[in-house]
Design an enzyme around this catalytic site. Structure first.
Site, PDB file in Angstrom:
ATOM      1  N   LYS A   1       0.841  -1.204   0.000  1.00 28.44           N
ATOM      2  CA  LYS A   1       0.000   0.000   0.000  1.00 28.44           C
ATOM      3  C   LYS A   1       0.874   1.250   0.000  1.00 28.44           C
ATOM      4  O   LYS A   1       1.663   1.465   0.923  1.00 28.44           O
ATOM      5  CB  LYS A   1      -0.919  -0.019   1.229  1.00 28.44           C
ATOM      6  CG  LYS A   1      -1.729   1.264   1.453  1.00 28.44           C
ATOM      7  CD  LYS A   1      -2.640   1.139   2.689  1.00 28.44           C
ATOM      8  CE  LYS A   1      -3.338   2.465   3.020  1.00 28.44           C
ATOM      9  NZ  LYS A   1      -4.175   2.383   4.243  1.00 28.44           N
TER      10      LYS A   1
ATOM     11  N   ASP B   1      -2.946   9.972   4.204  1.00 29.37           N
ATOM     12  CA  ASP B   1      -4.324   9.543   4.449  1.00 29.37           C
ATOM     13  C   ASP B   1      -5.015  10.512   5.409  1.00 29.37           C
ATOM     14  O   ASP B   1      -4.864  10.406   6.625  1.00 29.37           O
ATOM     15  CB  ASP B   1      -4.329   8.122   5.023  1.00 29.37           C
ATOM     16  CG  ASP B   1      -5.736   7.581   5.210  1.00 29.37           C
ATOM     17  OD1 ASP B   1      -6.694   8.229   4.723  1.00 29.37           O
ATOM     18  OD2 ASP B   1      -5.875   6.500   5.826  1.00 29.37           O
TER      19      ASP B   1
ATOM     20  N   LYS C   1     -10.279  12.239   9.286  1.00 25.02           N
ATOM     21  CA  LYS C   1      -9.676  11.798  10.539  1.00 25.02           C
ATOM     22  C   LYS C   1      -9.579  12.974  11.507  1.00 25.02           C
ATOM     23  O   LYS C   1      -9.524  14.127  11.072  1.00 25.02           O
ATOM     24  CB  LYS C   1      -8.255  11.284  10.274  1.00 25.02           C
ATOM     25  CG  LYS C   1      -8.188   9.918   9.600  1.00 25.02           C
ATOM     26  CD  LYS C   1      -6.745   9.473   9.447  1.00 25.02           C
ATOM     27  CE  LYS C   1      -6.645   8.159   8.703  1.00 25.02           C
ATOM     28  NZ  LYS C   1      -7.216   7.027   9.454  1.00 25.02           N
TER      29      LYS C   1
ATOM     30  N   ASP D   1       1.421   6.234   5.686  1.00 22.81           N
ATOM     31  CA  ASP D   1       0.456   5.271   5.165  1.00 22.81           C
ATOM     32  C   ASP D   1       0.932   4.631   3.849  1.00 22.81           C
ATOM     33  O   ASP D   1       0.234   3.818   3.268  1.00 22.81           O
ATOM     34  CB  ASP D   1      -0.915   5.936   4.988  1.00 22.81           C
ATOM     35  CG  ASP D   1      -2.071   4.982   5.216  1.00 22.81           C
ATOM     36  OD1 ASP D   1      -1.846   3.917   5.821  1.00 22.81           O
ATOM     37  OD2 ASP D   1      -3.193   5.289   4.779  1.00 22.81           O
TER      38      ASP D   1
ATOM     39  N   ASP E   1     -12.464   6.585   4.669  1.00 27.31           N
ATOM     40  CA  ASP E   1     -11.186   6.339   5.336  1.00 27.31           C
ATOM     41  C   ASP E   1     -10.745   4.873   5.184  1.00 27.31           C
ATOM     42  O   ASP E   1      -9.608   4.536   5.507  1.00 27.31           O
ATOM     43  CB  ASP E   1     -11.312   6.711   6.817  1.00 27.31           C
ATOM     44  CG  ASP E   1      -9.960   6.919   7.479  1.00 27.31           C
ATOM     45  OD1 ASP E   1      -8.932   6.938   6.748  1.00 27.31           O
ATOM     46  OD2 ASP E   1      -9.927   7.066   8.708  1.00 27.31           O
TER      47      ASP E   1
ATOM     48  N   GLU F   1      -9.706   3.324   2.644  1.00 26.33           N
ATOM     49  CA  GLU F   1      -9.265   3.505   1.260  1.00 26.33           C
ATOM     50  C   GLU F   1      -8.171   2.523   0.854  1.00 26.33           C
ATOM     51  O   GLU F   1      -8.016   2.216  -0.316  1.00 26.33           O
ATOM     52  CB  GLU F   1      -8.764   4.945   1.068  1.00 26.33           C
ATOM     53  CG  GLU F   1      -7.305   5.214   1.481  1.00 26.33           C
ATOM     54  CD  GLU F   1      -7.013   4.963   2.951  1.00 26.33           C
ATOM     55  OE1 GLU F   1      -7.959   5.033   3.762  1.00 26.33           O
ATOM     56  OE2 GLU F   1      -5.848   4.689   3.298  1.00 26.33           O
TER      57      GLU F   1
ATOM     58  N   ARG G   1      -7.809  -0.685   1.289  1.00 24.11           N
ATOM     59  CA  ARG G   1      -8.317  -1.921   0.675  1.00 24.11           C
ATOM     60  C   ARG G   1      -8.790  -1.671  -0.748  1.00 24.11           C
ATOM     61  O   ARG G   1      -8.789  -2.580  -1.575  1.00 24.11           O
ATOM     62  CB  ARG G   1      -9.427  -2.499   1.561  1.00 24.11           C
ATOM     63  CG  ARG G   1     -10.612  -1.585   1.722  1.00 24.11           C
ATOM     64  CD  ARG G   1     -11.502  -1.992   2.891  1.00 24.11           C
ATOM     65  NE  ARG G   1     -10.927  -1.648   4.176  1.00 24.11           N
ATOM     66  CZ  ARG G   1     -11.451  -1.993   5.354  1.00 24.11           C
ATOM     67  NH1 ARG G   1     -12.566  -2.693   5.394  1.00 24.11           N
ATOM     68  NH2 ARG G   1     -10.867  -1.643   6.483  1.00 24.11           N
TER      69      ARG G   1
HETATM   70  N1  BES Z   1      -4.331   4.011   7.189  1.00 21.96           N
HETATM   71  C1  BES Z   1      -5.434   3.681   8.012  1.00 21.96           C
HETATM   72  C2  BES Z   1      -5.111   2.603   9.039  1.00 21.96           C
HETATM   73  C3  BES Z   1      -4.169   2.985  10.134  1.00 21.96           C
HETATM   74  C4  BES Z   1      -4.653   3.397  11.354  1.00 21.96           C
HETATM   75  C5  BES Z   1      -2.811   2.874   9.967  1.00 21.96           C
HETATM   76  C6  BES Z   1      -3.771   3.707  12.370  1.00 21.96           C
HETATM   77  C7  BES Z   1      -1.932   3.185  10.980  1.00 21.96           C
HETATM   78  C8  BES Z   1      -2.419   3.602  12.191  1.00 21.96           C
HETATM   79  C9  BES Z   1      -6.582   3.150   7.163  1.00 21.96           C
HETATM   80  O1  BES Z   1      -6.680   3.705   5.904  1.00 21.96           O
HETATM   81  C10 BES Z   1      -7.826   3.489   7.890  1.00 21.96           C
HETATM   82  O2  BES Z   1      -8.115   4.634   8.043  1.00 21.96           O
HETATM   83  N2  BES Z   1      -8.547   2.463   8.346  1.00 21.96           N
HETATM   84  C11 BES Z   1      -9.746   2.648   9.061  1.00 21.96           C
HETATM   85  C12 BES Z   1     -10.746   1.658   8.562  1.00 21.96           C
HETATM   86  C13 BES Z   1     -12.121   1.873   9.119  1.00 21.96           C
HETATM   87  C14 BES Z   1     -12.714   3.133   8.551  1.00 21.96           C
HETATM   88  C15 BES Z   1     -12.955   0.680   8.752  1.00 21.96           C
HETATM   89  C16 BES Z   1      -9.470   2.420  10.540  1.00 21.96           C
HETATM   90  O3  BES Z   1      -8.739   1.473  10.876  1.00 21.96           O
HETATM   91  O4  BES Z   1      -9.950   3.186  11.352  1.00 21.96           O
HETATM   92 ZN    ZN Z   2      -4.963   4.428   5.069  1.00 16.96          ZN
HETATM   93 MN    MN Z   3      -7.760   5.514   5.914  1.00 21.42          MN
END
Ligand code: BES
Ligand code: ZN
Ligand code: MN
Length: 537
Positions: free
Chosen positions: A304, A309, A316, A327, A386, A388, A390
């Site tokens: 990725k 992000d 966020k 990210d 958020d 994104e 996947r």
């Molecule tokens: N890049 C984030 C995941 C992340 C969170 C990486 C904390 C490092 C530290 C990812 O894109 C994300 O925002 N995931 C969300 C998914 C949710 C909306 C289902 C998450 O984990 O909150």
């Molecule tokens: Zn992300």
């Molecule tokens: Mn995200």
């Protein structure tokens, strides 16, 4: 860092700083420690009897030696019990040697590993007692020991300093220069040190090669760290693509860079839906290492590469958002692994794929409730912009599978906060559709000192992704967030053996080690390379 292997006695010839390990279960001073004690007229033995020098982990004692021949300083580093020693013990040893050199503002350091020379001569164990030093080397394996020390040295010597302006930074003169030279000495744990010519016991063959392996892994990981550490306004998708093209040039990789036009042609609606909210153009980066038979299927590494992000419309919180420059850590690790694979010239076909985009907000940004169509043809209802990672991975995995028909695919991604909740900062989450492949990846992680641990991709979790209006939702709710994210990805790999590493808790952070500073860790570059190396045989 320049790394050198010496089979010779570390007490012959000038050295600014020599690091020697001491194990807590070593009863007598032998080999280089005995030599040190002699030069110090018993000071080492006195320190031991006073209880100040017990070989405990983290223990470090610095000695200044008289005379002109040999090292002027020796640091004895406690390494815990020799019977617990593993690759990580030696990686840390290399790292700690560099940190000691930094403390003294030195730019060169030598590490001596007792037991390395004797353990290779073999066949002698029956005649005399095997020392703890030799046992440790024996169990880990001499080449693995040397590789680990080399990794520790070269990884510890890295720092991210490219954005400081000389003279403008207030801590300029407090910051030691980077260590630029490292030496690893093989010494017997028992024999007398070598004669006046410095020729010690013969070094096992292949240790020179082991240094090169460690050096390559560290060079790859340090590249990954540089890319991670660069802020979002520097490390854009086009920047990552430029770096990839440089790698292709350097190592003779085939390369392919897809921009928005090519993505349209490929129907990559998922990747494009994420990129839509940003002025930065997305890139799909592909590097091909052709080290194997022309018609042998490659293995694929997918990472990725989300260069910032913000969450998109599902914004966020402000606090800590700056860390979302990391990210793209999965993509950085894939590029780092490709560099190491190129340096090693592995006799394998390997493709590295990095979907890269920003996740921002503008008037065209994807909105919650929108339905997009992936390259695979499946439609996805966007519940949360958020989620994104996947989406960009879905199109990259489907493209990689169709284009390369790889024998196995491993992806890594800072995918879910839930992964940090589940496993914290000491293991990545491992998911996939193939038990054997997962075992391989887990073992590669153990070997590399970059651990991962399985989460189950069981059928009942799949229901959480059911949508009323599309084939899938992009989020599965709060429960088991890392597993539902894994399920989402699995919809885009077909029958290809595939493993997924969620590195949200392990790619960067403040869990420093002797060989890694807080910030960018370059995780799981070493794991990826060890996995590919394991597939060579
Ligand atoms: N890049 C984030 C995941 C992340 C969170 C990486 C904390 C490092 C530290 C990812 O894109 C994300 O925002 N995931 C969300 C998914 C949710 C909306 C289902 C998450 O984990 O909150
Ligand atoms: Zn992300
Ligand atoms: Mn995200």
């Amino acid at each position: 860092m320049d790394l050198e292997f010496r089979a010779s006695d570390p007490f012959v010839g000038p050295t600014d700083l020599l690091a020697l390990p001491l194990y807590s279960d070593s009863e007598d001073l032998r080999g280089p420690l005995q030599e040190l004690d002699a030069r110090l007229e018993g000071a080492l033995d006195r320190a031991r009897r006073a209880g100040d020098l017990r070989g405990r982990e983290e223990e470090a004692s610095l000695f200044y030696l008289p005379g002109d021949d040999g090292p002027s300083r020796v640091v004895v580093l406690g390494c815990g019990s020799a019977s617990d020693a593993d690759g990580e013990t030696f990686r840390k040893l290399g790292g700690r040697a560099v940190r000691q050199a930094e403390k003294l503002f030195l730019t060169e350091v030598a590490v001596c590993v007792p037991g390395l020379a004797a353990s290779s001569s073999g066949g002698e164990e029956g005649r005399r007692e095997v020392s703890p030093e030799e046992q440790a080397v024996h169990r880990v394996g001499p080449d693995r020991v040397v590789q680990a020390v080399a990794e520790g040295l070269a990884l510890a010597a890295w720092d991210f300093r490219e954005l400081f302006t000389e003279g403008a930074d207030q801590t300029d003169d407090e910051r030691p220069p980077l260590v630029t030279r490292g030496r690893i000495h093989a010494a017997s744990a028992t024999d007398e040190p070598g004669g006046p010519d410095g020729a010690g016991p013969a070094a096992p063959q292949g240790l020179e090669e082991a240094i090169r392996v460690g050096e390559a892994l560290a060079a790859g990981q340090n590249l990954a760290r540089n890319l991670q550490a660069r802020p979002g306004n520097v490390a854009t998708p086009t920047h990552l693509a430029d770096v990839a093209l440089e790698l292709a040039e350097e190592h003779g990789f085939g390369s392919r860079i897809l921009g928005p036009g090519e993505m349209e042609e490929e129907n990559m609606g998922a990747l494009l839906s994420v990129a839509r909210g940003s002025d930065q153009e997305p890139r799909l980066i592909v590097l091909e290492h052709r080290g194997g038979d022309e018609d042998a299927p490659p293995v694929a590494l997918v990472g990725k590469g989300l260069t910032f992000d913000s969450g998109g419309i599902s914004l966020k919180p402000a606090k800590g958002m700056e860390s979302m420059k990391y990210d793209m850590s999965g993509g950085a690790a894939v590029l780092g692994a490709m560099k190491a694979i190129g340096l090693l010239g592995l006799p394998m076909n390997v493709v590295g794929v990095v979907p890269s985009s920003e996740n921002l907000i503008n008037g065209s940004a994807t909105k919650p409730g929108d339905v997009i169509r992936t390259r695979e043809g499946k439609t996805v209802e966007i519940i949360n912009t958020d989620a994104e990672g996947r989406l960009i991975l879905a199109d990259a995995l489907s493209y990689t599978r169709d284009r390369y028909d790889p024998s196995a695919m491993v992806d890594c991604a800072t995918l879910t906060g839930a992964c940090v909740v589940a496993l914290g900062h000491h293991a990545a989450a491992l998911l996939g559709n193939d038990d054997e492949l997962q075992d391989e990846v887990r073992e590669a992680g153990d070997l590399a000192g970059e651990r991962c641990w399985p989460l189950p991709l069981w059928k009942p979790y799949r229901k959480q992704l059911k949508s009323e209006v599309a084939d899938l939702k992009n989020v599965g709710g709060r429960p088991a967030g890392s597993i539902t994210a894994g399920w989402f990805l699995s919809e885009f790999v077909g029958g290809t053996p595939w493993a997924h590493l969620d590195i949200a808790g392990t790619a960067y952070g403040d869990t420093e080690l002797p060989y890694r500073r807080n910030g960018a860790f370059g995780f799981p570059t070493r794991l990826l390379v060890e996995w590919v190396r394991g597939r060579v045989a």
